[in-house]
Every structure is written in C-alpha cells, then in structure tokens.
Design a protein around this motif. Structure first.
Motif, short mmCIF file in Angstrom:
data_model
loop_
_atom_site.label_atom_id
_atom_site.label_comp_id
_atom_site.label_asym_id
_atom_site.label_seq_id
_atom_site.Cartn_x
_atom_site.Cartn_y
_atom_site.Cartn_z
N ALA A 288 88.65 -76.08 6.43
CA ALA A 288 87.48 -76.88 6.80
C ALA A 288 86.68 -76.26 7.94
CB ALA A 288 87.92 -78.29 7.19
N ASP A 289 87.17 -75.19 8.52
CA ASP A 289 86.49 -74.58 9.67
C ASP A 289 85.13 -74.03 9.23
OD1 ASP A 289 85.67 -72.84 11.82
OD2 ASP A 289 87.74 -72.86 12.51
N PRO A 290 84.05 -74.49 9.86
CA PRO A 290 82.71 -74.01 9.47
C PRO A 290 82.51 -72.51 9.72
CG PRO A 290 82.59 -75.35 11.46
CD PRO A 290 83.97 -75.50 10.93
N VAL B 75 86.98 -65.79 16.14
CA VAL B 75 86.74 -67.23 16.23
C VAL B 75 88.08 -67.90 16.54
CG1 VAL B 75 85.97 -69.31 15.03
CG2 VAL B 75 84.86 -67.11 14.56
N ILE B 76 88.19 -68.50 17.71
CA ILE B 76 89.47 -69.06 18.14
C ILE B 76 89.96 -70.15 17.19
CG2 ILE B 76 90.57 -70.48 19.92
CD1 ILE B 76 89.09 -68.90 22.01
N THR B 77 89.08 -71.06 16.80
CA THR B 77 89.49 -72.18 15.96
C THR B 77 90.03 -71.72 14.61
OG1 THR B 77 87.22 -72.40 15.13
CG2 THR B 77 87.85 -73.77 17.02
#
Length: 250
Positions: free
Chosen positions: A177-179, A187-189
């Motif tokens: 789901a990470d945009p 990208v850390i997330t």
C-alpha cells in the motif's frame, strides 16, 4: 536512562525480525506451530472446538497440535502482557528496552533447558506425529511464545517501520500500500519493510540450519546469545551521525 527515538532503533528492530524467523523455525519444525503466529493458532483452536459439533462424528479428543496451539497462544499473551511493565518504566527508555530484551533471553534460555531435559527430538516427521510431546516440551514452547509476545509489544511501543517485528502479514500489506513503492530513491517506509521481510526469512533459514546441526536445545541456546547481544545493543543506540550534524547546523 534516556529514551530512544523510533528512527534511531532500526538496527535492533531488524534483529528482532530476525529472531521472529529464528524462533518460529524451531517451533514449527518440531510441532507445526508458529510460536509467533497467533492468527493460525487461534483458528486451529476454533477448528478443535468445531469438531465437537460434527453431526454424527463428535470428536472430544484434544490433539497434540491443538494443545500446542493453546499453550502458544496463552503464553504469547502472557509475554505481551509483561510488556506493560515498560509503560511504567517508559516504553522507549534504554533501561526498559535492555531489561525487556534480557527477559526475552531468559525465556529463550529456559526453553533451551526444558527441551534439553525433555529428551524429545528436534524434527517432526509429519503433522500427526510431532517431535515434542513431553510436558517439558510444552513448557519450552510456552517460553518461546512468551519471548515473542514480549518482543512484539516492545516493537509496537517503539513504533518504527517494523510494526510488532512479528507479523509479516501487516508488513506485506503496508508495503504493497506504500504510495512510494516504485520510487527509485531510498524510501524509509518502503525499504525498512523490505529489510524486515528479508531478515525474518534469514532468521528462519539460519534457525533451521543450526537446528539441523546441533538440535533444538542447542539452537535455542544460540538464540539466547543473539538476544543478549540485542539487549546490549539497545544501550548504545543513539542518534545517527548524519542527523546529529544536521541538528547542529540548524
């Protein structure tokens, strides 16, 4: 002691993910129960209850896998409840993170001793014939599950990108789901979740490899050492140098 920020704690939390795979591999190899996967254990217990209501085929037996699932679930909850001690000490203080991880190490060591004393084998031949059947083996499974329950609540309280460090289903969903899933830059997330997945996989792989070499008691002994290292690690977690330099400039 001072508190730890979530963005500083990536390394020990990644090590937690590794330990999830490591402990789960040992438990599943012996009794086909995941000490950290309580969704599966809850459903297994539901199926055991459902057998009581089979028309014309009522089954009152409490099978070994059902017993193992119940032990794992209850002790996991107990371990997670112990995590509430951290709410009084401060859930992100170095003192609690060290103490909580040392308790996990003690649980893992107790599991190793119990399996060693039980005399049970390490590898089950099939689901109907688990390797761990002695009472001490169930105690060992309980200690393993409690260690992961405590680990999960600590991971949740630190509140990094690794969720509880136990449930990969959540991490997989958040990753998909990470945009910024397809960004080419760091990208850390996204990237921390990928690292968590890889480390949990490595933990399972290495756990099984060590188990095959020295047995489940020995593998749990090695796991105890891993947990002690992580506990000490928490004492030295600090602000990354790059962030510290940026803060000084500002």
């Amino acid at each position: 002691m001072s508190s730890v920020k979530a963005e500083w704690a990536s390394a020990p939390l990644i090590a937690y993910c590794f330990m999830t795979g490591y402990i789960d591999a040992i438990g599943f190899t012996a009794v086909f129960v995941w000490p950290g996967f309580q969704t599966g254990n809850s459903v297994q217990l539901a199926l055991a209850i459902a057998r009581l209501f089979q028309p014309g085929q009522t089954d009152f037996s409490f099978r070994p896998p059902d017993r193992a699932a119940l032990v794992s679930l209850l002790t996991f909850i107990f371990g997670a409840f112990l995590g509430r001690i951290g709410d009084r000490m401060g859930p992100k203080t170095r003192a609690w993170l060290f103490l909580g991880t040392m308790i996990q190490a003690l649980f893992t060591m107790a599991a190793a001793v119990c399996i060693w004393q039980s005399g049970n084998a390490s590898v089950a031949s099939d689901r109907g014939d688990p390797a761990w059947t002695a009472p001490l083996a169930y105690v060992a499974l309980g200690f393993m599950s409690a260690s992961l329950g405590l680990q999960g609540i600590i991971g949740k309280r630190v509140n990094g990108q690794f969720a509880t460090t136990i449930v990969l289903t959540t991490i997989w969903c958040e990753l998909m789901a990470d945009p910024k899933l397809f960004n080419k830059s760091w990208v850390i997330t996204r990237d921390h979740k990928i690292v968590a997945i890889i480390c949990l996989f490595l933990g399972g792989f290495i756990g099984r490899a060590i188990l095959d070499s020295i047995g489940s008691a020995g593998a749990l002994g090695v796991g105890t050492g891993f947990r002690v290292v992580i506990a000490v690690w928490w004492l030295f977690v600090g602000e990354p140098k790059a962030q510290a330099k940026t803060a000084e400039k500002n």
